[in-house]
Design a protein around this motif. Sequence first.
Motif, short mmCIF file in Angstrom:
data_model
loop_
_atom_site.label_atom_id
_atom_site.label_comp_id
_atom_site.label_asym_id
_atom_site.label_seq_id
_atom_site.Cartn_x
_atom_site.Cartn_y
_atom_site.Cartn_z
N ALA A 38 0.84 -1.20 0.00
CA ALA A 38 0.00 0.00 0.00
C ALA A 38 0.87 1.25 0.00
O ALA A 38 0.57 2.23 -0.69
N TRP A 39 1.97 1.23 0.78
CA TRP A 39 2.90 2.37 0.77
C TRP A 39 3.51 2.56 -0.61
O TRP A 39 3.64 3.67 -1.09
N PHE A 40 3.91 1.46 -1.27
CA PHE A 40 4.49 1.55 -2.61
C PHE A 40 3.50 2.22 -3.56
O PHE A 40 3.84 3.15 -4.28
N ASP A 41 2.29 1.70 -3.57
CA ASP A 41 1.25 2.19 -4.47
C ASP A 41 0.96 3.67 -4.21
O ASP A 41 0.87 4.47 -5.14
N THR A 42 0.85 4.04 -2.95
CA THR A 42 0.57 5.43 -2.59
C THR A 42 1.71 6.35 -2.99
O THR A 42 1.48 7.41 -3.58
N SER A 43 2.92 5.96 -2.70
CA SER A 43 4.07 6.80 -3.00
C SER A 43 4.24 7.01 -4.51
O SER A 43 4.43 8.14 -4.98
N VAL A 44 4.16 5.94 -5.28
CA VAL A 44 4.30 6.04 -6.74
C VAL A 44 3.19 6.90 -7.32
O VAL A 44 3.45 7.82 -8.11
N ASN A 45 1.96 6.62 -6.95
CA ASN A 45 0.84 7.36 -7.55
C ASN A 45 0.81 8.82 -7.11
O ASN A 45 0.47 9.69 -7.90
N GLY A 101 12.23 2.31 -1.67
CA GLY A 101 12.90 1.96 -0.43
C GLY A 101 12.12 2.49 0.75
O GLY A 101 11.68 3.64 0.74
N ILE A 102 11.92 1.66 1.75
CA ILE A 102 11.25 2.08 2.98
C ILE A 102 12.34 2.30 4.04
O ILE A 102 13.04 1.36 4.42
N PHE A 103 12.47 3.55 4.46
CA PHE A 103 13.52 3.97 5.39
C PHE A 103 12.92 4.47 6.70
O PHE A 103 11.93 5.20 6.67
N ARG A 104 13.54 4.10 7.81
CA ARG A 104 13.22 4.81 9.05
C ARG A 104 13.73 6.23 8.87
O ARG A 104 14.77 6.44 8.24
N GLY A 114 11.14 -2.40 -2.47
CA GLY A 114 10.15 -2.99 -3.35
C GLY A 114 10.45 -2.71 -4.81
O GLY A 114 11.19 -1.78 -5.14
N ARG A 115 9.88 -3.54 -5.65
CA ARG A 115 9.96 -3.38 -7.10
C ARG A 115 8.53 -3.39 -7.61
O ARG A 115 7.73 -4.25 -7.21
N PHE A 116 8.23 -2.45 -8.49
CA PHE A 116 6.84 -2.19 -8.86
C PHE A 116 6.85 -1.82 -10.34
O PHE A 116 7.60 -0.94 -10.74
N VAL A 117 6.07 -2.52 -11.18
CA VAL A 117 6.05 -2.24 -12.62
C VAL A 117 4.66 -1.75 -13.01
O VAL A 117 3.66 -2.40 -12.73
#
Length: 143
Positions: A38-45, A101-104, A114-117
């Motif tokens: 969900a974080w990946f999707d939110t960040s990219v979009n 990348g998810i960073f503190r 993550g990898r997201f296409v």
Amino acid sequence: MTTDNIRHRGRFTAFDPITTRWADNDLYGHVNNVTYYAWFDTSVNRYLIEQGGLDIHQGQEIAYVVSSSCDYFSPVAYPERIEAGLRVEKLGNSSVTYNIGIFREGEEQACAVGRFVHVFVNRDTDRPVPIPAGVREALERLV
């Protein structure tokens, strides 16, 4: 390339702050893996909308996720402030591969990468189309 290089903050260009939520934790006491997606999707979009002008409601071109994966290196838990770092691994004619990348907050090594296409398609036909010009310009800044 070593795992540390893949995880290093300097490989990522745009950063999106995220605050974990109580509901993100699972029974093991850390953020559940589905939350990372969900974080990946939110960040990219968010990036595509804010930086590339992607019109998710009215635009003729939309982006479908066709592949995603994640490598986990260390757990994140509520309450922590984190950041999603974004970069483009590969930019094609109608597709783009991201690394997220998810960073503190303030740390140099990602807890997860993550990898997201995405494949851009015509909203009506579901057929691939070239990445819209404004979106392509924004993505080129992440290569």
